[in-house]
Design a protein around this motif. Structure first.
Motif, PDB file in Angstrom:
ATOM      1  N   ASP A  11       0.863  -1.176   0.000  1.00  0.00           N
ATOM      2  CA  ASP A  11       0.000   0.000   0.000  1.00  0.00           C
ATOM      3  C   ASP A  11       0.906   1.233   0.000  1.00  0.00           C
ATOM      4  O   ASP A  11       1.642   1.476   0.949  1.00  0.00           O
ATOM      5  N   ARG A  13       0.305   4.249   0.367  1.00  0.00           N
ATOM      6  CA  ARG A  13      -0.041   5.335   1.285  1.00  0.00           C
ATOM      7  C   ARG A  13       0.795   5.262   2.561  1.00  0.00           C
ATOM      8  O   ARG A  13       0.804   6.190   3.351  1.00  0.00           O
ATOM      9  N   LYS A  14       1.521   4.169   2.738  1.00  0.00           N
ATOM     10  CA  LYS A  14       2.309   3.980   3.952  1.00  0.00           C
ATOM     11  C   LYS A  14       3.552   4.859   3.947  1.00  0.00           C
ATOM     12  O   LYS A  14       4.158   5.100   2.905  1.00  0.00           O
TER      13      LYS A  14
END
Length: 92
Positions: A11, A13-14
């Motif tokens: 992911d 967005r991490k």
């Protein structure tokens, strides 16, 4: 210095803390060791690399520019259209 590549998708967005936690839990490595840990996004156009340089955490992000594939037909140019496209549009 070693380079570790995470398999699968991550992911994107991490940030550093979440990616460092993945390094600890999945790879069972120390994210503060000075090694490079690379993560790839689902689409494959984004790469994130975390690295600790001894003084602080670094998060590098690289996006590959992907051009969309056009669904239009490819038109071939004749010599006449080549001449037109090479002419200047500015008045002399």
């Amino acid at each position: 210095m070693r380079v570790w590549l995470a398999t699968g998708y991550t992911d994107m967005r991490k940030g550093f803390p979440s990616l460092a936690l993945q390094v600890q839990e999945i790879l069972q490595r120390d994210p503060l060791s000075g090694h490079l840990f690379c993560f790839r996004g689902r689409r494959g156009d984004l790469l994130k690399v975390i690295w600790h340089d001894g003084q602080g955490a670094c998060l590098f992000t690289k996006r590959r520019c992907v051009r969309p594939v056009s669904r239009r037909r490819i038109h071939t140019r004749t010599s006449a259209t080549k001449d037109v496209s090479l002419r200047s549009t500015r008045p002399n």
